[in-house]
Design an enzyme around this catalytic site. Sequence first.
Site, PDB file in Angstrom:
ATOM      1  CE1 TYR A  25      -8.568  -0.729   5.169  1.00 52.11           C
ATOM      2  CE2 TYR A  25      -6.807  -1.092   6.762  1.00 52.11           C
ATOM      3  CZ  TYR A  25      -7.287  -0.478   5.621  1.00 52.11           C
ATOM      4  OH  TYR A  25      -6.492   0.392   4.930  1.00 52.11           O
TER       5      TYR A  25
ATOM      6  CE1 TYR B  89      -4.607   0.533  10.055  1.00 50.66           C
ATOM      7  CE2 TYR B  89      -3.700  -1.676   9.852  1.00 50.66           C
ATOM      8  CZ  TYR B  89      -3.548  -0.302   9.789  1.00 50.66           C
ATOM      9  OH  TYR B  89      -2.332   0.246   9.447  1.00 50.66           O
TER      10      TYR B  89
ATOM     11  CE  LYS C 204      -6.009   3.040   7.436  1.00 47.84           C
ATOM     12  NZ  LYS C 204      -5.795   2.914   5.982  1.00 47.84           N
TER      13      LYS C 204
ATOM     14  CG  ASP D 255      -1.840   1.130   1.340  1.00 47.01           C
ATOM     15  OD1 ASP D 255      -2.273   1.640   0.292  1.00 47.01           O
ATOM     16  OD2 ASP D 255      -2.141   1.548   2.481  1.00 47.01           O
TER      17      ASP D 255
ATOM     18  CG  ASN E  88       0.899  -3.901  11.331  1.00 40.61           C
ATOM     19  OD1 ASN E  88       1.564  -3.514  12.287  1.00 40.61           O
ATOM     20  ND2 ASN E  88       1.397  -4.006  10.109  1.00 40.61           N
TER      21      ASN E  88
ATOM     22  CD1 TRP F 223      -1.241   3.065   8.141  1.00 39.50           C
ATOM     23  CD2 TRP F 223       0.877   2.571   8.723  1.00 39.50           C
ATOM     24  NE1 TRP F 223      -0.522   2.930   6.988  1.00 39.50           N
ATOM     25  CE2 TRP F 223       0.776   2.637   7.315  1.00 39.50           C
ATOM     26  CE3 TRP F 223       2.119   2.303   9.303  1.00 39.50           C
ATOM     27  CZ2 TRP F 223       1.891   2.428   6.482  1.00 39.50           C
ATOM     28  CZ3 TRP F 223       3.206   2.091   8.481  1.00 39.50           C
ATOM     29  CH2 TRP F 223       3.075   2.155   7.080  1.00 39.50           C
TER      30      TRP F 223
ATOM     31  CG  ASN G  76       4.358  -4.553   7.191  1.00 36.41           C
ATOM     32  OD1 ASN G  76       4.117  -4.198   8.333  1.00 36.41           O
ATOM     33  ND2 ASN G  76       3.492  -4.381   6.192  1.00 36.41           N
ATOM     34  CD  GLU G  77      -0.214  -5.612   7.569  1.00 34.49           C
ATOM     35  OE1 GLU G  77      -0.662  -5.572   6.415  1.00 34.49           O
ATOM     36  OE2 GLU G  77      -0.765  -5.061   8.530  1.00 34.49           O
TER      37      GLU G  77
ATOM     38  CD  GLU H 297       0.976  -0.960   9.567  1.00 32.70           C
ATOM     39  OE1 GLU H 297      -0.169  -1.048   9.070  1.00 32.70           O
ATOM     40  OE2 GLU H 297       2.017  -1.248   8.958  1.00 32.70           O
TER      41      GLU H 297
HETATM   42  C1  GCB Z   1      -1.278  -2.203   6.707  1.00 35.19           C
HETATM   43  C2  GCB Z   1       0.031  -2.073   6.008  1.00 35.19           C
HETATM   44  C3  GCB Z   1       0.316  -0.663   5.577  1.00 35.19           C
HETATM   45  C4  GCB Z   1      -0.954  -0.022   5.032  1.00 35.19           C
HETATM   46  C5  GCB Z   1      -1.991   0.001   6.136  1.00 35.19           C
HETATM   47  C6  GCB Z   1      -3.314   0.602   5.670  1.00 35.19           C
HETATM   48  O1  GCB Z   1      -1.541  -3.116   7.412  1.00 35.19           O
HETATM   49  O2  GCB Z   1       1.118  -2.576   6.763  1.00 35.19           O
HETATM   50  O3  GCB Z   1       1.328  -0.676   4.606  1.00 35.19           O
HETATM   51  O4  GCB Z   1      -0.725   1.251   4.533  1.00 35.19           O
HETATM   52  O5  GCB Z   1      -2.238  -1.293   6.553  1.00 35.19           O
HETATM   53  O6  GCB Z   1      -3.513   1.794   5.822  1.00 35.19           O
HETATM   54  O7  GCB Z   1      -4.108  -0.139   5.117  1.00 35.19           O
END
Ligand code: GCB
Length: 613
Positions: free
Chosen positions: A482, A478, A579, A174, A476, A560, A421-422, A515
């Site tokens: 999400y 959300y 973000k 992303d 990470n 993040w 990462n992820e 994040e």
């Molecule tokens: C994540 C990623 C990051 C994205 C973020 C997002 O998990 O590690 O690269 O930018 O989410 O904002 O979706």
Amino acid sequence: LVGSEMCIRDRRNDMLYPILTKTRSIYDLNGLWNFKLGSHDPKKLLSSSEVMMVPTSFNDVVVDEEKRNYIGDFWYERFIELPPIGENQEAVLRFGSVTHHAKIYVNGEFLGEHSGGFTPFEVIIPEKLLSEDRIKVSICANNELNYKTLPVGNYSEEVREDGSVKKKVQENFDFFNYAGIHRPIKLIVRPKIHISDLVITSQLSDDLKSAIVNVDVTSSQEVDDINITIFDEEHKEVAILENGSTTLHNVRLWEVLDAYLYTVHVELIKDEEVVDTYDEPFGVRSIRVADGQFLINEKPFYFKGFGKHEDTFINGRGLNEAANLLDLNLLKEIGANSFRTSHYPYSEEMMRLADRLGVVVIDEVPAVGLFQNFNASLDLSPKDNGTWNVMKTKEAHEQVIAELVKRDKNHPSVVMWVVANEPASHEEGAHEYFEPLVKLYKDLDPEKRPVTLVNIMMANPKNDKAMDLVDVICLNRYYGWYVEHGNLVKAEEELGKELEEWQALYPDKPIVMTEYGADTLPGLHSMWHTPYTEEFQIDFYDMSHKVFDSIPNLVGEQVWNFADFETNLMILRVQGNHKGLFSRNRQPKSVVRHFKKRWESIPNYGYKSKKIV
Ligand code: GCB
């Protein structure tokens, strides 16, 4: 170290930061280069009809949209007149980074290549060319990404009506696939017999009052003797090393946001002459993970800070030193103490700045996109689950870990390495893929810093297959964005539940939220929990913090993102990812003053103290 103890290394792997010393000269090759997207024969002249600046991403300065999105080879070329180079010296072209692949030619002759867009490399100019009036340097860069590269990209080709082929890369991550010569190019003139590497380690006494400092010097050729001296910040000599070792009494520690940097001064002696000298700053501090805590100088540390990007208007991912300083000044202003180099190694200049300011860094390789069919439109439905069969990134991964450790091992700011990462760490094969890579970090790092994997939300405590390998559980998450989008009540419940599960699963491992965040457009307001508004961002973070404060082993929060940043085109991206706590031009959103209040009330040390074993 002298004689047989000293190790002689392959000179192409030299990675010391280029500095000026009595024996070394540095010439700046930044600025204007002839430029072309597409093919070129380096034996011929590249026309000056198009030019490019170094360092910068080419994408945001070319204007034309086709060019901005161009994928393939692209060329830089210029002439340089060489300074006088003595017979005991060599001339080296040194690149801070070329994203993502570079082939270097001098006078049309191929000298070497480097894969990986975020680590430095150098080529030695052949001796036969040193007497030329001027030489022509040509660089063939390439920004293709695929399933063998890091980061991972989805590569495809489209045949146009005229039969020509258009290369495409769909980012498997992303952020915008910026490319170009992102960091400085320098000409180094140095002795052939030179210091090619330095490893500085320190061992603190139990009372933290003294430290044994060891310095291992690698020389390009055998020498008679190596003098090593340590200076303090006032440039007072505090120790002369014997056999590469000394004890510093009343040592001043490198502390979070209160950095103290000593300097190691090295001299190579051959035939009673100083043939090379080099200075490397270092800090004395300890790092340890124990009993669910992250200890710096034996005190339980709490990470407050950010995931970031190297991303600014106009420069793209190109080095922007003023922006780096502004960012770290803002980071301190808001009460933070750390950042993660998401999602690739940052410039050497940034790492040195973090050392100087006492900012703590979690250091990451560009291992992002290791998730088959991942895209930020965030379709969370089951995928093919074939990540570890389709990805052929092992070689690139090993290379970049080796290069990152080699480059950053002496930085006191670096407290932890990130292996990826992820990635799809819930899929079959993840454990087998990561086990040797975590070990590689441990084997290569002289300080044996903690290693982590930054875990994605699909890899939960029940199905994850890799977090047992790492020292710190970095997550990470959300919830409220999400998942349970806009529903902060549900989000709070689920976030708390998951964190408790991780804590129960690995009671001795500290947890860091690397994040969490919500896209926010400054100026957008609502009375209700309406995603994208400034109020929602504030409420989202309040909810998250309430949960974090209830989890004893959660020892850090990195939001993040620090600032809004550019991405590729996706339904969920409104001219990039929003973000950031700051906008892309570093103006604060309303949430910043809430963070300042919270973070100024959280001490760097001891926020969640408990008995340490
Ligand atoms: C994540 C990623 C990051 C994205 C973020 C997002 O998990 O590690 O690269 O930018 O989410 O904002 O979706």
